[in-house]
Design a protein around this motif. Sequence first.
Motif, short mmCIF file in Angstrom:
data_model
loop_
_atom_site.label_atom_id
_atom_site.label_comp_id
_atom_site.label_asym_id
_atom_site.label_seq_id
_atom_site.Cartn_x
_atom_site.Cartn_y
_atom_site.Cartn_z
N ASP A 145 22.32 -4.60 10.74
CA ASP A 145 21.36 -5.66 11.03
C ASP A 145 20.31 -5.22 12.04
N THR A 146 20.75 -4.52 13.10
CA THR A 146 19.81 -4.10 14.13
C THR A 146 18.76 -3.16 13.56
N LEU A 147 19.20 -2.19 12.74
CA LEU A 147 18.24 -1.25 12.16
C LEU A 147 17.22 -1.97 11.28
N ILE A 148 17.69 -2.96 10.52
CA ILE A 148 16.79 -3.69 9.63
C ILE A 148 15.79 -4.50 10.44
N SER A 149 16.30 -5.23 11.45
CA SER A 149 15.43 -6.13 12.20
C SER A 149 14.55 -5.38 13.20
N GLU A 150 15.00 -4.20 13.64
CA GLU A 150 14.27 -3.47 14.67
C GLU A 150 13.54 -2.25 14.14
N ALA A 151 13.34 -2.15 12.84
CA ALA A 151 12.67 -0.97 12.27
C ALA A 151 11.31 -0.75 12.90
N ASN A 152 10.54 -1.83 13.08
CA ASN A 152 9.20 -1.70 13.67
C ASN A 152 9.29 -1.26 15.13
N SER A 153 10.27 -1.81 15.85
CA SER A 153 10.44 -1.43 17.26
C SER A 153 10.80 0.04 17.39
N LEU A 154 11.67 0.53 16.49
CA LEU A 154 12.07 1.93 16.53
C LEU A 154 10.88 2.85 16.25
N SER A 155 10.06 2.46 15.29
CA SER A 155 8.87 3.27 14.98
C SER A 155 7.91 3.28 16.16
N LYS A 156 7.75 2.10 16.80
CA LYS A 156 6.88 2.01 17.97
C LYS A 156 7.43 2.85 19.11
N LEU A 157 8.74 2.77 19.31
CA LEU A 157 9.39 3.52 20.38
C LEU A 157 9.24 5.01 20.18
N SER A 158 9.31 5.45 18.94
CA SER A 158 9.30 6.88 18.68
C SER A 158 7.94 7.52 18.91
N SER A 159 6.93 6.70 19.23
CA SER A 159 5.64 7.28 19.60
C SER A 159 5.66 7.80 21.04
N ASP A 160 6.74 7.42 21.77
CA ASP A 160 6.91 7.94 23.14
C ASP A 160 7.19 9.44 23.08
N PRO A 161 6.53 10.24 23.91
CA PRO A 161 6.73 11.70 23.85
C PRO A 161 8.14 12.15 24.22
N ASN A 162 8.92 11.27 24.83
CA ASN A 162 10.29 11.62 25.23
C ASN A 162 11.34 11.17 24.24
N VAL A 163 10.90 10.70 23.08
CA VAL A 163 11.82 10.21 22.05
C VAL A 163 11.57 10.96 20.76
N VAL A 164 12.65 11.35 20.10
CA VAL A 164 12.52 11.98 18.79
C VAL A 164 11.87 10.98 17.83
N LYS A 165 10.82 11.40 17.17
CA LYS A 165 10.05 10.49 16.30
C LYS A 165 10.90 9.99 15.13
N VAL A 166 10.76 8.71 14.84
CA VAL A 166 11.36 8.13 13.64
C VAL A 166 10.22 7.85 12.66
N TYR A 167 10.27 8.51 11.53
CA TYR A 167 9.20 8.36 10.54
C TYR A 167 9.45 7.20 9.58
N ALA A 168 10.73 6.94 9.31
CA ALA A 168 11.05 5.89 8.34
C ALA A 168 12.47 5.41 8.54
N VAL A 169 12.71 4.12 8.24
CA VAL A 169 14.04 3.53 8.24
C VAL A 169 14.28 2.92 6.87
N HIS A 170 15.30 3.42 6.16
CA HIS A 170 15.63 2.92 4.82
C HIS A 170 17.01 2.26 4.87
N VAL A 171 17.05 0.94 4.84
CA VAL A 171 18.33 0.22 4.82
C VAL A 171 18.21 -0.96 3.86
N ASP A 172 19.10 -1.01 2.89
CA ASP A 172 19.13 -2.09 1.92
C ASP A 172 20.52 -2.74 1.96
#
Length: 587
Positions: free
Chosen positions: A336-363
């Motif tokens: 549930d967290t990954l689904i609801s927070e996909a946008n937050s994770l992508s936003k977070l991964s723009s931080d230079p100290n975080v490994v970039k997340v390019y996509a979240v695929h959860v169905d």
Amino acid sequence: MSSLRSLISQGRQFYDSRDYYNAYKTFERAYKMFPDREEVLLWKGKTEIKLGKLKTAINTLRKVVEGYNKDSWEALYTLALAIYYYSFFLATSSSRKKNLKVALDYTEKAYIKSKKNKSEIASLRSVIIAELGQLGEAEKSLSAVRKGNNFNPPVSIALTHIYRLKGLLTEAIYEIDRVLLYEPNNVDALIERALVLRDKGTYDQALVTLDIALQTEPTNILAMFFKAEVLETVGRRNEAMALYKVIDSIVPSPLIKKKLSASQPKSLPSKPLSPSAPINWNPKVWVGKKLSIYEVTDVLGEGGNGYVLKAKTPKGNEVAVKVLKIYTGVPEEHFDTLISEANSLSKLSSDPNVVKVYAVHVDKFLIEEVLTGNLTFYKREPPMLVMEFMRGGNMAELMHEDKFFYSTQWNKAVYRAIASVASALYQMHKLGLVHMDVKPQNIFLTEKPNYPYDLQNVKFKLGDLGSVVRVNGKVLQLTVEYASPEAYLENAKPYFDVFSLGMTMYVLLTRKLDRPDLQEMNNAYNCYQRKDFNCVRYEVRKAQGKLRGWDPNVPTEVKPLLMSMISPDPVRRPTSLEVHNLLLKLL
């Protein structure tokens, strides 16, 4: 333009002070400018031995004795030494025996050609003869250079070697201690003493002695090898395999590859708190296949909550794909967290100290199908995160490389890594998220350093966002060794991450995973699995009590901060931003 003489002089100064990296760089520079000079090749070969580059050293020194000066006793002796060292890394007794005979032949030639250093050459010759099983002949061969009770370190080291192979361990200790009494930093003597202690069965003392040798000479390949063997003997297999991996990167050999293929080191995985089990699955089924648009090329590893794959985009860019494991139980709790927070994770991964997340695929509907037993969907469209591929590995791997851990640059590198992660956690906490799995395995390097001085240029990033939970969300899994005790009793809080980051800093600075409450933390986990929450609370209180009495052995400059981060009282812990700012003052 530097002259040959000045480069040789500078390189020798580095060599004599045991700064073999800078010595090698200097002799490499000299070699590029003066490729046909015998002296350059000789010193280049000597330094390659010190750096563990044995096959390279053998090739370099053969150029001298086969192309420039076949009568150079020093080149013949040094070549014999390199071949002898390399014999330890051969997989079969027949290949090792063949190699030793070649080394012996070179020592014979060196002895004949030399007008000095006879004892040093004779000592190596006797050691090789002993390794070939001719112990009587080996001791006899030293007689020409043994003169009464005169102190002669190479002879005493060789004699110790022979005594050890004969099983005369008391005599061996007496002989080697004569050397160390006058030359306490003699690395060859330290290694030989460690081997005597190993043969006596006093493995702890052997490891201590090998660590002293590696503190003196961090790149000594034989000290690394024998340390890995002792670690393997005493059951510290993960540490042994990590060290074998380091050795393999320096001197590739069939023996080391065989050991690595038998048992690869594994990181400490996070474990689900609820009694459940992942579906039985082999991640290699994805290799050569496409997941979405990503062509999987390799399986990089497996953790508690997923499989990490290496893949390529249609344009050929490398990415890391983390396929999340599906556990029996209530699936929405895991995703549930990954689904609801996909946008937050992508936003977070723009931080230079975080490994970039390019996509979240959860169905979720697909996950429900998989849980009914339809694994075709899991093979075709598994839940996954597509992330930046980090070529430099992680801090857990780097920590086990002695040349970095024992270097003067290590503590500063740890402070920089922890500061970078603290900054990443600050951004995460501002978004209302808790990482929940901060540990050395999840701190990644942008590039792999070759030498300790490269550490200052490496950047560190926090990875594995697949464990993220919303603040006050349910704690679903944790890594016991790094988790805070109250994580068993409370919903997710940012101060969980601060505790784990403090424990991570302790482990990186000491290379020890010996927190005093580890037994209680494991007990609490087992109680949680049984749903015995009175037992959980009891073990958590015991764990907190032990943490209060702990005095971790870390550098004075960082101790107050670390102690506050791992405080059993969460309100006493600093925020991630405070950790970041305090560490910046140490850099």
